[in-house]
Motif scaffolding. Structure first.
Motif, PDB file in Angstrom:
ATOM      1  N   GLN A 182       0.831  -1.200   0.000  1.00  0.00           N
ATOM      2  CA  GLN A 182       0.000   0.000   0.000  1.00  0.00           C
ATOM      3  C   GLN A 182       0.868   1.255   0.000  1.00  0.00           C
ATOM      4  N   ILE A 183       0.264   2.344  -0.476  1.00  0.00           N
ATOM      5  CA  ILE A 183       0.895   3.661  -0.407  1.00  0.00           C
ATOM      6  C   ILE A 183       0.126   4.475   0.623  1.00  0.00           C
ATOM      7  N   ALA A 184       0.830   4.936   1.645  1.00  0.00           N
ATOM      8  CA  ALA A 184       0.185   5.656   2.747  1.00  0.00           C
ATOM      9  C   ALA A 184      -0.043   7.114   2.357  1.00  0.00           C
ATOM     10  N   GLY A 185      -1.179   7.378   1.714  1.00  0.00           N
ATOM     11  CA  GLY A 185      -1.496   8.743   1.328  1.00  0.00           C
ATOM     12  C   GLY A 185      -0.577   9.253   0.233  1.00  0.00           C
ATOM     13  N   LYS A 186      -0.824  10.474  -0.215  1.00  0.00           N
ATOM     14  CA  LYS A 186       0.013  11.147  -1.207  1.00  0.00           C
ATOM     15  C   LYS A 186       0.111  10.373  -2.522  1.00  0.00           C
ATOM     16  N   LYS A 187      -0.810   9.433  -2.745  1.00  0.00           N
ATOM     17  CA  LYS A 187      -0.722   8.632  -3.966  1.00  0.00           C
ATOM     18  C   LYS A 187      -0.853   9.508  -5.205  1.00  0.00           C
ATOM     19  N   SER A 188      -1.737  10.503  -5.140  1.00  0.00           N
ATOM     20  CA  SER A 188      -1.914  11.399  -6.278  1.00  0.00           C
ATOM     21  C   SER A 188      -0.640  12.189  -6.557  1.00  0.00           C
ATOM     22  N   LEU A 189       0.094  12.555  -5.508  1.00  0.00           N
ATOM     23  CA  LEU A 189       1.352  13.291  -5.683  1.00  0.00           C
ATOM     24  C   LEU A 189       2.391  12.406  -6.363  1.00  0.00           C
ATOM     25  N   VAL A 190       2.526  11.173  -5.875  1.00  0.00           N
ATOM     26  CA  VAL A 190       3.495  10.243  -6.466  1.00  0.00           C
ATOM     27  C   VAL A 190       3.134   9.965  -7.923  1.00  0.00           C
ATOM     28  N   THR A 191       1.845   9.742  -8.178  1.00  0.00           N
ATOM     29  CA  THR A 191       1.391   9.471  -9.541  1.00  0.00           C
ATOM     30  C   THR A 191       1.680  10.646 -10.458  1.00  0.00           C
ATOM     31  N   GLY A 192       1.419  11.864  -9.967  1.00  0.00           N
ATOM     32  CA  GLY A 192       1.656  13.066 -10.772  1.00  0.00           C
ATOM     33  C   GLY A 192       3.129  13.233 -11.135  1.00  0.00           C
ATOM     34  N   ILE A 193       3.993  13.057 -10.151  1.00  0.00           N
ATOM     35  CA  ILE A 193       5.434  13.191 -10.399  1.00  0.00           C
ATOM     36  C   ILE A 193       5.900  12.117 -11.372  1.00  0.00           C
ATOM     37  N   LEU A 194       5.376  10.914 -11.203  1.00  0.00           N
ATOM     38  CA  LEU A 194       5.771   9.813 -12.072  1.00  0.00           C
ATOM     39  C   LEU A 194       5.323  10.056 -13.508  1.00  0.00           C
ATOM     40  N   LEU A 195       4.104  10.585 -13.688  1.00  0.00           N
ATOM     41  CA  LEU A 195       3.615  10.891 -15.030  1.00  0.00           C
ATOM     42  C   LEU A 195       4.491  11.939 -15.713  1.00  0.00           C
ATOM     43  N   ILE A 196       4.854  12.983 -14.969  1.00  0.00           N
ATOM     44  CA  ILE A 196       5.729  14.024 -15.529  1.00  0.00           C
ATOM     45  C   ILE A 196       7.077  13.424 -15.905  1.00  0.00           C
ATOM     46  N   THR A 197       7.588  12.555 -15.043  1.00  0.00           N
ATOM     47  CA  THR A 197       8.875  11.907 -15.307  1.00  0.00           C
ATOM     48  C   THR A 197       8.806  11.068 -16.574  1.00  0.00           C
ATOM     49  N   MET A 198       7.701  10.360 -16.768  1.00  0.00           N
ATOM     50  CA  MET A 198       7.539   9.554 -17.972  1.00  0.00           C
ATOM     51  C   MET A 198       7.506  10.415 -19.223  1.00  0.00           C
ATOM     52  N   VAL A 199       6.757  11.500 -19.179  1.00  0.00           N
ATOM     53  CA  VAL A 199       6.675  12.399 -20.337  1.00  0.00           C
ATOM     54  C   VAL A 199       8.051  12.971 -20.662  1.00  0.00           C
ATOM     55  N   LEU A 200       8.760  13.425 -19.640  1.00  0.00           N
ATOM     56  CA  LEU A 200      10.104  13.978 -19.853  1.00  0.00           C
ATOM     57  C   LEU A 200      11.056  12.904 -20.393  1.00  0.00           C
ATOM     58  N   SER A 201      10.892  11.672 -19.916  1.00  0.00           N
ATOM     59  CA  SER A 201      11.754  10.586 -20.378  1.00  0.00           C
ATOM     60  C   SER A 201      11.513  10.266 -21.848  1.00  0.00           C
ATOM     61  N   VAL A 202      10.241  10.299 -22.272  1.00  0.00           N
ATOM     62  CA  VAL A 202       9.931  10.075 -23.685  1.00  0.00           C
ATOM     63  C   VAL A 202      10.542  11.180 -24.539  1.00  0.00           C
ATOM     64  N   ILE A 203      10.423  12.425 -24.066  1.00  0.00           N
ATOM     65  CA  ILE A 203      11.027  13.557 -24.779  1.00  0.00           C
ATOM     66  C   ILE A 203      12.533  13.367 -24.884  1.00  0.00           C
ATOM     67  N   GLN A 204      13.150  12.909 -23.803  1.00  0.00           N
ATOM     68  CA  GLN A 204      14.598  12.681 -23.803  1.00  0.00           C
ATOM     69  C   GLN A 204      14.995  11.595 -24.810  1.00  0.00           C
ATOM     70  N   VAL A 205      14.184  10.534 -24.912  1.00  0.00           N
ATOM     71  CA  VAL A 205      14.458   9.487 -25.892  1.00  0.00           C
ATOM     72  C   VAL A 205      14.382  10.054 -27.311  1.00  0.00           C
ATOM     73  N   LEU A 206      13.378  10.895 -27.561  1.00  0.00           N
ATOM     74  CA  LEU A 206      13.226  11.497 -28.891  1.00  0.00           C
ATOM     75  C   LEU A 206      14.385  12.444 -29.206  1.00  0.00           C
ATOM     76  N   ILE A 207      14.828  13.196 -28.207  1.00  0.00           N
ATOM     77  CA  ILE A 207      16.002  14.044 -28.409  1.00  0.00           C
ATOM     78  C   ILE A 207      17.216  13.165 -28.705  1.00  0.00           C
ATOM     79  N   GLY A 208      17.286  12.023 -28.015  1.00  0.00           N
ATOM     80  CA  GLY A 208      18.383  11.091 -28.257  1.00  0.00           C
ATOM     81  C   GLY A 208      18.408  10.590 -29.687  1.00  0.00           C
ATOM     82  N   THR A 209      17.218  10.356 -30.287  1.00  0.00           N
ATOM     83  CA  THR A 209      17.187   9.933 -31.689  1.00  0.00           C
ATOM     84  C   THR A 209      17.717  11.032 -32.594  1.00  0.00           C
ATOM     85  N   GLN A 210      17.471  12.288 -32.196  1.00  0.00           N
ATOM     86  CA  GLN A 210      18.000  13.409 -32.976  1.00  0.00           C
ATOM     87  C   GLN A 210      19.524  13.493 -32.858  1.00  0.00           C
TER      88      GLN A 210
END
Length: 340
Positions: A182-210
């Motif tokens: 279980q996650i003791a509270g703050k699940k929405s915060l962790v999820t939000g940060i993780l989503l941003i991290t994923m988006v930034l990581s995809v952008i980084q992969v695309l920059i890497g292809t460039q």
């Protein structure tokens, strides 16, 4: 337990094993693709689906038509002397890709057993099959367009979507068969940060292809003998990619901190967090090796594959963070549930 339930459990157990094998194979395809790029073997087979007009590629120039240089010279990017190593690297890449397609098809067939209990597994498998078929077709377009940069980038994006769709199917099928803390509270915060991290990581992969495209441009000017000068000859794309990695690192540290702070117990989330720490460190080290040790060919596919593995771990972690919702949707069908 009735014989019917026993048969269903065996089928679902087989499906979960097959899903795991398929995910591993897709990552092998990504590794193979990275090796193709790092060795400059993208046009090792100048036609598709055959290779130099043959189903089994040649191993020496004598097996080719006497005028093969005139036939394939333009597509071989100036390297008109037959190179057996590059030809077979590209051909093996195609074989691994074809094998992964067969596995995804097998996964779709075996997912039919989930139609009564959880249609998401079937439709997720169907989506995976469509995406890998589309990416296979796109691979043929990449060859036809002689490695057009925009198609290479789109090919990579679709590969990431294939990974996500398969991980979705696998995670949903494993729900109820693995313990998630279980996650003791703050699940929405962790999820939000993780989503941003994923988006930034995809952008980084695309920059890497460039950046990889920039390296290809440098290779065309300098050749492979000047490998030690490649990095110094790159344009702004390399420096954006390198600087952006610091932002990616900061968000990963935030994700890891939040997961460790709010996780209860030792389950899959804790294990994935530890894996994420190791992967990010190794990914950064592989980037340092590329930048300061003359872009060794062996480090390039490792760097790319680690980036996609990190995205996969992020996506799986995101799914497990919401495992309680998945379990609630399956309560009518599964006899056991993960501790979420």
């Amino acid at each position: 337990m009735t014989s019917s339930n026993s048969l269903t459990n065996k089928r679902e157990h087989l499906f979960r094993r097959l899903a795991l094998l398929t995910v591993i194979t897709i990552y092998l395809v990504i590794i193979a693709g990275g090796i193709v790029r790092s060795t400059g073997s993208g046009m090792g087979c100048p036609d598709w689906p055959r290779c130099f007009g043959r189903w089994i590629p040649p191993t020496e120039a004598s097996q080719l038509p006497s005028n093969y240089q005139q036939i394939y010279g333009a597509k071989l990017k100036g390297e008109i002397e037959f190179n057996a190593a590059k030809t077979w690297i590209e051909y093996i890449n195609r074989l691994v890709g074809a094998f992964s397609g067969l596995l995804v098809f097998a996964l779709l067939i075996t997912s039919v057993s989930y139609l009564k209990n959880d249609k998401r597994v079937f439709y997720g498998s169907l989506l995976s099959f469509i995406l890998i078929g589309l990416n296979g077709w796109l691979g043929s377009r990449v060859v036809a367009a002689e490695l057009a940069p925009y198609l290479v980038t789109l090919h990579m994006l679709l590969a990431i979507l294939v990974v996500f769709s398969l991980l979705y199917v696998m995670t949903v099928s494993y729900t109820g068969h693995a313990e998630v803390e279980q996650i003791a509270g703050k699940k929405s915060l962790v999820t939000g940060i993780l989503l941003i991290t994923m988006v930034l990581s995809v952008i980084q992969v695309l920059i890497g292809t460039q950046v990889r495209e920039a390296i290809d441009e440098v290779i065309q000017r300098m050749g492979y003998s000047e490998r030690h000068r490649w990095i110094d000859s790159l344009d702004y794309r390399f420096y954006v990619h390198r600087s952006f990695s610091l932002i990616i690192l900061a968000f990963h540290l935030a994700v890891i901190y939040q997961l460790r702070k709010f996780s209860k117990g030792k389950g899959l989330l804790a294990n994935l967090t530890n894996v994420l720490v190791v992967l990010v460190v190794v990914e950064i080290l592989s980037g340092v090796v590329l930048a300061y040790f003359a872009v060794p060919a062996v480090a390039q596919p490792i760097h790319l594959t680690l980036a996609i593995v990190i995205l996969g771990v992020q996506f799986t972690t995101l799914m497990l963070l919401n495992a309680d919702r998945i379990s609630k949707n399956q309560e009518a069908h599964l006899p056991h549930y993960s501790k979420v």
